[in-house]
Design a protein around this motif. Structure first.
Motif, mmCIF file in Angstrom:
data_model
loop_
_atom_site.group_PDB
_atom_site.id
_atom_site.type_symbol
_atom_site.label_atom_id
_atom_site.label_comp_id
_atom_site.label_asym_id
_atom_site.label_seq_id
_atom_site.Cartn_x
_atom_site.Cartn_y
_atom_site.Cartn_z
ATOM 1 N N ASN A 118 27.636 -24.464 44.420
ATOM 2 C CA ASN A 118 27.044 -24.175 45.734
ATOM 3 C C ASN A 118 27.889 -24.768 46.856
ATOM 4 O O ASN A 118 28.107 -24.145 47.895
ATOM 5 N N GLU A 119 28.360 -25.973 46.623
ATOM 6 C CA GLU A 119 29.201 -26.646 47.617
ATOM 7 C C GLU A 119 30.513 -25.874 47.824
ATOM 8 O O GLU A 119 30.989 -25.724 48.948
ATOM 9 N N LEU A 120 31.064 -25.376 46.718
ATOM 10 C CA LEU A 120 32.312 -24.619 46.804
ATOM 11 C C LEU A 120 32.119 -23.337 47.607
ATOM 12 O O LEU A 120 32.974 -22.989 48.439
ATOM 13 N N THR A 121 31.012 -22.632 47.388
ATOM 14 C CA THR A 121 30.764 -21.406 48.159
ATOM 15 C C THR A 121 30.601 -21.729 49.641
ATOM 16 O O THR A 121 31.113 -20.996 50.497
ATOM 17 N N ALA A 122 29.919 -22.840 49.946
ATOM 18 C CA ALA A 122 29.755 -23.253 51.345
ATOM 19 C C ALA A 122 31.104 -23.565 51.983
ATOM 20 O O ALA A 122 31.368 -23.204 53.145
ATOM 21 N N LEU A 123 31.976 -24.231 51.213
ATOM 22 C CA LEU A 123 33.311 -24.572 51.725
ATOM 23 C C LEU A 123 34.159 -23.326 51.943
ATOM 24 O O LEU A 123 34.924 -23.246 52.906
ATOM 25 N N ARG A 124 34.002 -22.340 51.065
ATOM 26 C CA ARG A 124 34.771 -21.105 51.220
ATOM 27 C C ARG A 124 34.309 -20.318 52.446
ATOM 28 O O ARG A 124 35.123 -19.708 53.137
ATOM 29 N N VAL A 125 32.997 -20.360 52.697
ATOM 30 C CA VAL A 125 32.466 -19.728 53.913
ATOM 31 C C VAL A 125 33.038 -20.430 55.143
ATOM 32 O O VAL A 125 33.458 -19.795 56.112
ATOM 33 N N ALA A 126 33.082 -21.772 55.088
ATOM 34 C CA ALA A 126 33.627 -22.552 56.201
ATOM 35 C C ALA A 126 35.109 -22.229 56.419
ATOM 36 O O ALA A 126 35.584 -22.197 57.552
ATOM 37 N N LYS A 127 35.818 -21.968 55.329
ATOM 38 C CA LYS A 127 37.239 -21.627 55.422
ATOM 39 C C LYS A 127 37.430 -20.296 56.160
ATOM 40 O O LYS A 127 38.303 -20.163 57.016
ATOM 41 N N VAL A 128 36.587 -19.317 55.828
ATOM 42 C CA VAL A 128 36.680 -17.993 56.460
ATOM 43 C C VAL A 128 36.314 -18.065 57.935
ATOM 44 O O VAL A 128 36.957 -17.446 58.783
ATOM 45 N N THR A 129 35.273 -18.849 58.243
ATOM 46 C CA THR A 129 34.812 -18.948 59.627
ATOM 47 C C THR A 129 35.677 -19.895 60.457
ATOM 48 O O THR A 129 35.411 -20.088 61.641
ATOM 49 N N GLY A 130 36.668 -20.499 59.846
ATOM 50 C CA GLY A 130 37.564 -21.397 60.582
ATOM 51 C C GLY A 130 37.004 -22.801 60.674
ATOM 52 O O GLY A 130 36.815 -23.331 61.761
ATOM 53 N N GLY A 131 36.722 -23.399 59.512
ATOM 54 C CA GLY A 131 36.135 -24.740 59.460
ATOM 55 C C GLY A 131 37.151 -25.828 59.735
ATOM 56 O O GLY A 131 38.332 -25.581 59.974
ATOM 57 N N ALA A 132 36.669 -27.046 59.691
ATOM 58 C CA ALA A 132 37.520 -28.215 59.937
ATOM 59 C C ALA A 132 38.527 -28.392 58.798
ATOM 60 O O ALA A 132 38.259 -28.004 57.662
ATOM 61 N N PRO A 133 39.683 -28.989 59.097
ATOM 62 C CA PRO A 133 40.714 -29.179 58.063
ATOM 63 C C PRO A 133 40.255 -30.047 56.891
ATOM 64 O O PRO A 133 40.680 -29.842 55.764
ATOM 65 N N ASN A 134 39.358 -31.010 57.169
ATOM 66 C CA ASN A 134 38.905 -31.870 56.068
ATOM 67 C C ASN A 134 38.061 -31.070 55.062
ATOM 68 O O ASN A 134 38.035 -31.375 53.882
ATOM 69 N N LYS A 135 37.376 -30.017 55.540
ATOM 70 C CA LYS A 135 36.614 -29.165 54.618
ATOM 71 C C LYS A 135 37.550 -28.320 53.767
ATOM 72 O O LYS A 135 37.270 -28.060 52.598
ATOM 73 N N LEU A 136 38.644 -27.885 54.343
ATOM 74 C CA LEU A 136 39.608 -27.081 53.597
ATOM 75 C C LEU A 136 40.252 -27.904 52.477
ATOM 76 O O LEU A 136 40.492 -27.407 51.391
ATOM 77 N N SER A 137 40.519 -29.167 52.755
ATOM 78 C CA SER A 137 41.129 -30.021 51.736
ATOM 79 C C SER A 137 40.124 -30.389 50.653
ATOM 80 O O SER A 137 40.502 -30.748 49.541
ATOM 81 N N LYS A 138 38.847 -30.291 50.979
ATOM 82 C CA LYS A 138 37.800 -30.635 50.021
ATOM 83 C C LYS A 138 37.654 -29.564 48.937
ATOM 84 O O LYS A 138 37.169 -29.846 47.847
ATOM 85 N N ILE A 139 38.094 -28.332 49.220
ATOM 86 C CA ILE A 139 37.967 -27.231 48.258
ATOM 87 C C ILE A 139 38.665 -27.577 46.945
ATOM 88 O O ILE A 139 38.113 -27.373 45.862
ATOM 89 N N LYS A 140 39.866 -28.122 47.039
ATOM 90 C CA LYS A 140 40.638 -28.461 45.840
ATOM 91 C C LYS A 140 39.898 -29.497 44.999
ATOM 92 O O LYS A 140 39.803 -29.361 43.773
ATOM 93 N N VAL A 141 39.360 -30.525 45.649
ATOM 94 C CA VAL A 141 38.654 -31.593 44.940
ATOM 95 C C VAL A 141 37.427 -31.035 44.218
ATOM 96 O O VAL A 141 37.172 -31.360 43.051
ATOM 97 N N VAL A 142 36.679 -30.155 44.901
ATOM 98 C CA VAL A 142 35.471 -29.581 44.304
ATOM 99 C C VAL A 142 35.842 -28.702 43.104
ATOM 100 O O VAL A 142 35.175 -28.753 42.062
ATOM 101 N N ARG A 143 36.895 -27.910 43.228
ATOM 102 C CA ARG A 143 37.324 -27.053 42.113
ATOM 103 C C ARG A 143 37.703 -27.886 40.895
ATOM 104 O O ARG A 143 37.345 -27.553 39.762
ATOM 105 N N LYS A 144 38.420 -28.970 41.118
ATOM 106 C CA LYS A 144 38.826 -29.840 40.017
ATOM 107 C C LYS A 144 37.606 -30.509 39.380
ATOM 108 O O LYS A 144 37.544 -30.684 38.161
ATOM 109 N N ASN A 145 36.624 -30.886 40.212
ATOM 110 C CA ASN A 145 35.402 -31.492 39.685
ATOM 111 C C ASN A 145 34.625 -30.503 38.822
ATOM 112 O O ASN A 145 34.077 -30.878 37.781
#
Length: 135
Positions: free
Chosen positions: A38-65
């Motif tokens: 769920n967190e990953l989908t939220a982060l991907r939505v944030a990426k499309v809508t132009g979210g903060a850079p710290n959210k974009l870097s969080k995608i990798k961590v969530v995928r690895k988790n």
């Protein structure tokens, strides 16, 4: 000169440890997996809508988790299945040791030690000669 995103700290979300996950039950792991997805989908939505850079870097961590949780679930499942099939004569193919094709097809120790009837007769009739050697 490096791009800006490489300077951002990747440890925004705590990295899960596999040894800590192994202590949890399967129900806890599946719940954690759904939360992470769920967190990953939220982060991907944030990426499309132009979210903060710290959210974009969080995608990798969530995928690895997510990968870590799935790995631990799979490993525990396999270990339970191996325990269940321990005394059986035939083990399912996916639980057998992989090794290499050549090793799997090699003769067993018993087959290597076995002697044919003809060979046994020859060994009995013509034993190895013993020589007395001067020292």
């Amino acid at each position: 000169c490096r791009p800006l995103h490489t300077y951002i700290l990747y440890d925004v979300m705590a990295k899960l440890k596999a040894h800590e996950l192994r202590g949890q039950s399967k129900g806890d792991l599946t719940k954690q997996l759904t939360d992470l997805k769920n967190e990953l989908t939220a982060l991907r939505v944030a990426k499309v809508t132009g979210g903060a850079p710290n959210k974009l870097s969080k995608i990798k961590v969530v995928r690895k988790n997510i990968a870590r949780v799935l790995t631990v679930i799979h490993q525990t499942q396999l270990s339970h299945l191996k325990e269940a099939n321990k005394g059986n004569k035939h083990i399912p193919l996916d639980l057998r040791v992989k090794k290499t094709r050549a090793i799997r097809r090699a003769l067993t120790k018993k087959q290597l030690a076995g002697v044919t009837e003809k060979e046994a007769k020859r060994n009995a009739y013509f034993p190895m000669r013993k020589y007395a050697v001067k020292a």
